[in-house]
Design an enzyme around this catalytic site. Structure first.
Site, PDB file in Angstrom:
ATOM      1  N   ASN A 130     -33.289   0.298   9.291  1.00 53.37           N
ATOM      2  CA  ASN A 130     -34.681   0.329   8.829  1.00 53.37           C
ATOM      3  C   ASN A 130     -34.807   1.406   7.761  1.00 53.37           C
ATOM      4  OD1 ASN A 130     -37.432   0.944   8.503  1.00 53.37           O
ATOM      5  ND2 ASN A 130     -37.937   0.597  10.647  1.00 53.37           N
TER       6      ASN A 130
ATOM      7  N   CYS B 100     -43.758   1.995   5.531  1.00 55.60           N
ATOM      8  CA  CYS B 100     -42.921   0.804   5.408  1.00 55.60           C
ATOM      9  C   CYS B 100     -43.577  -0.323   4.610  1.00 55.60           C
ATOM     10  CB  CYS B 100     -42.521   0.312   6.789  1.00 55.60           C
ATOM     11  SG  CYS B 100     -41.739   1.593   7.812  1.00 55.60           S
TER      12      CYS B 100
ATOM     13  N   HIS C 292     -40.490  -6.554   6.134  1.00 55.41           N
ATOM     14  CA  HIS C 292     -39.935  -5.228   6.355  1.00 55.41           C
ATOM     15  C   HIS C 292     -38.885  -5.301   7.459  1.00 55.41           C
ATOM     16  CE1 HIS C 292     -39.325  -1.164   7.478  1.00 55.41           C
ATOM     17  NE2 HIS C 292     -40.095  -1.208   8.546  1.00 55.41           N
TER      18      HIS C 292
END
Length: 318
Positions: free
Chosen positions: A274, A119, A244
């Site tokens: 996500n 990520c 993020h």
């Protein structure tokens, strides 16, 4: 020995993004697991996410996002001499996504490599691109974050299936007379590497949610503050904070500690889920497209995730 020309700075010239067409709502997920809309929103803040069909590959999504960024930059494919794809969800390890995407976009013979920092991958790739431009190794770099997490998820496991999604975001980086990408602050906590992992190619992604939540809400705001300090920017000067998109509670906890009162906080996770390495460029590109942030403003990017890895830098919004 002739030293190649170097640029005093590097900046993002343009952004682009892509999301698959299929929307999966929280109500859709109740058909395959014991969950509900209220439970999902209260824990991670997600209302819906995008999922790519089997016929749409990670490289497909990366190519579309990269093509949009390239078109927005006004550059021709021939002017790009390095392509970096940040991803942790390739179906196969060879060939790398960057060479495939470069070929599809008509970029001839560029340097091409992938970055796997999960990520945090886009921030790692952006820092690498900036260094390449400033050091004379490249003049224009196409940086893409792309993930197809849906192919690594157990869709009956509510600890992961409610969170992760698919998509891609891209940026074109080029030379600048003044710095438009601040110094990166990056690092890792390898002692927690098992907190987010895929054990082997027969397994699905597993996550220790509480471990990650505690780490993210306690360890990362100093990284964000250091990135601002190294860029010579007070948090009060920020136009946007684009972390993020892991969990809405994590995003809001870090934002409170940062003290960037005037910054627009990216909350793309609500409708995008996500998307790992794609989440930061995807969120920033969508914010710019909707007019939520202005060109020339300052955005703090903060990536964090599996590894556990983290990276942050201040950038000028293109």
């Amino acid at each position: 020995m002739k030293i190649p020309d170097v640029a005093p700075g590097a900046r993002i010239l343009a952004l682009g993004h892509y999301q698959p067409a299929q929307v999966v709502t929280n109500d859709d997920l109740t058909k395959t697991m014991d969950t509900n809309d209220e439970w999902i929103q209260s824990r991670v803040g997600i209302k819906e996410r995008r999922v790519a069909p089997d016929s749409e590959s990670l490289e497909d999504m990366a190519t579309i996002a990269g093509g949009k960024a390239l078109a927005a930059s006004g550059l021709s494919p021939e002017e790009v001499d390095l392509v970096i794809v940040a991803t942790c969800t390739l179906e196969t390890q060879i060939p790398n996504a960057s060479a495939v995407v470069a070929h599809r976009l008509g970029i001839r013979s560029p340097g091409a490599f992938d970055v796997n920092a999960a990520c945090a991958g886009f921030c790692y790739a952006l820092a690498t691109a900036s260094a390449a431009v400033r050091g004379g190794a490249a003049r224009h770099v196409l940086v893409i974050g792309a993930e197809k997490l849906s192919q690594w998820i157990d869709w009956t496991d509510r600890s992961t299936a409610v969170i992760f999604a698919d998509g891609a975001g891209a940026a074109v980086v080029g030379p600048s007379e003044t710095p438009g990408i601040g110094p990166v602050v990056w690092g890792s906590s390898g002692d927690k590497s098992e907190a987010i992992a895929i054990k082997d190619r027969q397994d699905f992604l597993r996550q220790e949610g509480q471990t990650v939540f505690r780490w993210a809400t306690t360890a990362l705001h100093p990284v964000a503050l250091e990135a601002c300090e190294r860029a010579g920017v007070d948090p009060a000067e920020l136009t946007a904070f684009v972390p993020h998109q892991a969990n809405l509670r994590i995003i809001e906890a870090i934002a409170r500690k940062l003290g960037a009162e005037k910054a627009v906080i990216a909350r793309d996770i609500v409708t995008a889920g996500n998307t790992s390495a794609a989440s930061i460029p995807l969120a920033l590109s969508r914010m710019l497209e909707r007019g939520e942030v202005r060109s020339g403003g300052l955005a703090l990017l903060l990536g964090f995730g599996a590894g556990l890895t983290y990276a942050g830098q201040v950038v000028e919004i293109p």
